[in-house]
Write an enzyme that holds these catalytic residues in place. Structure first.
Site, mmCIF file in Angstrom:
data_model
loop_
_atom_site.group_PDB
_atom_site.id
_atom_site.type_symbol
_atom_site.label_atom_id
_atom_site.label_comp_id
_atom_site.label_asym_id
_atom_site.label_seq_id
_atom_site.Cartn_x
_atom_site.Cartn_y
_atom_site.Cartn_z
ATOM 1 C CB SER A 128 47.057 38.078 28.939
ATOM 2 O OG SER A 128 47.232 36.759 28.519
ATOM 3 C CG ASP A 158 47.165 35.768 32.117
ATOM 4 O OD1 ASP A 158 47.065 36.994 31.991
ATOM 5 O OD2 ASP A 158 46.720 34.965 31.288
#
Length: 574
Positions: free
Chosen positions: A85, A312
């Site tokens: 991320s 993500d």
């Protein structure tokens, strides 16, 4: 597909793509490092600040050695950066900019040309995320927020070259990058089993990762350490060069927060998946081995390339310790953990090292049961029992942690350390002052970490014959417990005594919630209109239209969101 067990002593070189299962120890006098940059949403500003000070400290030490000053002479080398991320974005920016001697930012001198500072403090903002340029007529929205600005920020960072070239012997050449992604398409595997049919047990892998090798010199482009499943990045760097754009896309894919931010497509060589392994126990007293596993693609296979959609990477692996550890020590090796024998270590930068939150322990309603199940899926996907087992060993000198701390100065912040921690980590996008606070706190925490914690016992062979005659300025502790820093801070330059990185002022009262009412209302209205105008069944469109008219959904959603933001900021003294 049958595979042979690979052991440490005998394995086909082509099977591992040249990646040793147990690499040799680092050169004498050299300590190897793997950076693990955890997922953080907007608190990536904190990670960026940590990295900024880390590279500044390494530069100052290297300059002192080059100038012939009487300073410690051992070496450290950053071999790998793994990230999820926001950590992947910070890792991509840092790895690109390390070719250049970029300026650093302090509280007294903020330089907006610093690529980490520019991306995480200056360029990102909630007003850009609330734009509506990503919405198209007659099509469903792809995300709640407009992620177009993230692509622009990534393109700018990947093209960074506004500084002189730098010589950084403390960074491996090539440097390995590994970013986690959640592969929504998946990779199929089948376990052959004896039974009454020819079918095997089918599984799909979604916890994926992308690998890169950054060659800072022309000689490194032909390095035998570059493996076939790694994308080679050679300078000059530019978003207009496909492999460099792939690096930026990989970072954005790793940071594509589910539903909130745009999922990202990525295309890679199908053969990348031919170099993955699983450990199998040994038989008859034999040591454990590894089996190379290959996907069981359906006919025809996606050859030679495979395109898949990603969200993500933190959903599946938010702290990729395992990927960094294996890159340093190999699949069958290990990083010595005793202080007198340690030769490698992982440094994890984790803005949110929060204690585990357990789920429901009594009957709940349908909504809370569903939320509990979603959380359980996520946490189980991230659970790595091998790391838990290693963490139980006392006095481990092969893994270190940098995490937010305001020390004693935390009363005004109600015990919280990050201004970006509210709203599930999204509050940093609301105001520059929040991101600036976290960036400067990252620098301070890194300084304290290097000065007090990132060290080995003074008797470790790494320091033998490589310390100044008077090593007292560098000693941490005394007597038999004395330790020496792995990255020494230079007296009078960046040591805490002469140049203490101060605790930044808590940014209380800097943001007015009503300042984003208009752009938020416009975004909410645009998303709802896109839902209403999309090519859906007539009944569904009619139902949405009735809701918009009868309940003034746009205003209610905006009011609810602003109230929630105001409440969260109040809870953190902001």
């Amino acid at each position: 597909m049958a595979s042979e067990i690979v052991t440490q002593d005998a394995y086909p070189q082509e099977l591992t793509a040249g990646r040793p299962l147990a690499p040799p120890a680092p050169p004498e006098g050299t300590f190897e490092i793997g950076l693990v940059l955890a997922g953080a949403v907007s608190a990536g500003a904190y990670t960026a600040g940590v990295l900024d000070f880390l590279f500044e400290a390494l530069e100052a030490w290297q300059d002192a050695k080059a100038a012939g000053r009487d300073v410690p002479r051992h070496e450290v080398r950053i071999r790998v950066i793994t990230g999820a991320s926001a950590g992947a974005i910070s890792g991509a920016i840092a790895a690109t900019a390390l070719r250049y001697r970029f300026p650093h930012c302090t509280a007294k001198k903020l330089d907006p040309t610093n690529p980490l500072f520019k991306a995480w403090v200056e360029d990102i903002d909630i007003t850009k995320l609330l734009e509506t340029g990503d919405l198209t007529r007659n099509a469903l929205p792809q995300s709640l927020l407009d992620a177009s600005c993230l692509t622009r920020i990534a393109a700018d960072a990947i093209s960074y070259s506004n500084a002189p070239l730098a010589d950084r012997p403390y960074v491996a050449d090539p440097l390995k990058l590994i970013f986690t992604v959640t592969n929504l398409c998946g990779v199929p595997y089948s376990i052959a089993m004896k039974g009454n049919s020819a079918n095997g047990h089918e599984m799909t892998m979604h916890a994926d990762w992308l690998r890169f090798a950054v060659a800072y010199s022309s000689d490194a482009r032909d390095s035998p350490s570059i493996c076939p499943d790694e994308t080679l990045l050679a300078y000059p760097n530019s978003w207009n060069v496909q492999v460099w754009q792939d690096l930026g896309t990989a970072a954005l894919a790793s940071a594509a927060f589910p539903i909130g931010l745009l999922p990202r497509l990525f295309t890679r060589k199908t053969s990348d998946y031919d170099y993955r392994y699983v450990m199998v126990p040994g038989e008859g007293g034999q040591p454990p081995g590894f089996i190379q596993i290959k996907p069981t693609w359906k006919n025809p296979p996606p050859s030679p390339t495979y395109t898949f959609l990603n969200v993500d990477g933190g959903v599946m692996n938010n702290e990729p310790l395992d990927l960094a550890r294996k890159e340093l020590a190999g699949e069958l090796g290990h990083n010595p953990r005793d202080g007198l024998t340690a030769t490698r270590a992982i440094i994890m930068v984790d803005p949110f090292p929060d204690p585990a939150q357990l789920g429901p322990d009594a009957p709940v309603d349908l909504v809370r049961a569903g939320l509990g199940l979603t959380t359980a899926w996520k946490e189980q996907a991230r659970f790595k029992p091998e790391d838990v087992a290693l963490a139980l060993a006392p006095n481990v000198f092969s893994r270190f942690l940098v995490s937010p701390s305001r020390g004693q100065d935390s009363a005004i912040s109600k015990g919280y350390a990050l201004a970006s921690g509210a709203l599930g980590g999204f509050s940093g996008f609301l105001h520059r002052s929040y991101r600036l606070h976290d960036y400067l706190l990252g620098r301070r925490n890194c300084q304290q970490f290097l000065a007090r914690h990132f060290s080995l016992p003074a008797d470790n062979p790494l320091f033998a014959g490589r310390m100044p005659t008077d090593r007292s300025p560098y000693l941490i502790g005394s007597g038999t417990a004395a330790e020496l820093p792995l990255i020494p801070l230079m007296p009078g330059i960046n040591d805490p005594g002469a140049n203490q990185e101060a605790v930044p002022a808590w940014p209380v009262g800097q943001f007015n919630v009503e300042s984003i009412r208009s752009p938020m209302s416009e975004r909410v209205g645009a998303v709802l209109s896109a839902l209403k105008d999309a090519k859906l069944s007539g009944g569904f469109k009619f139902g949405i239209g009735c809701l918009l008219w009868a309940f003034q959904v746009r205003r209610k959603i905006t009011d609810w969101a602003l109230h929630r933001i105001d409440q969260e900021l109040g809870n953190r003294g902001l």
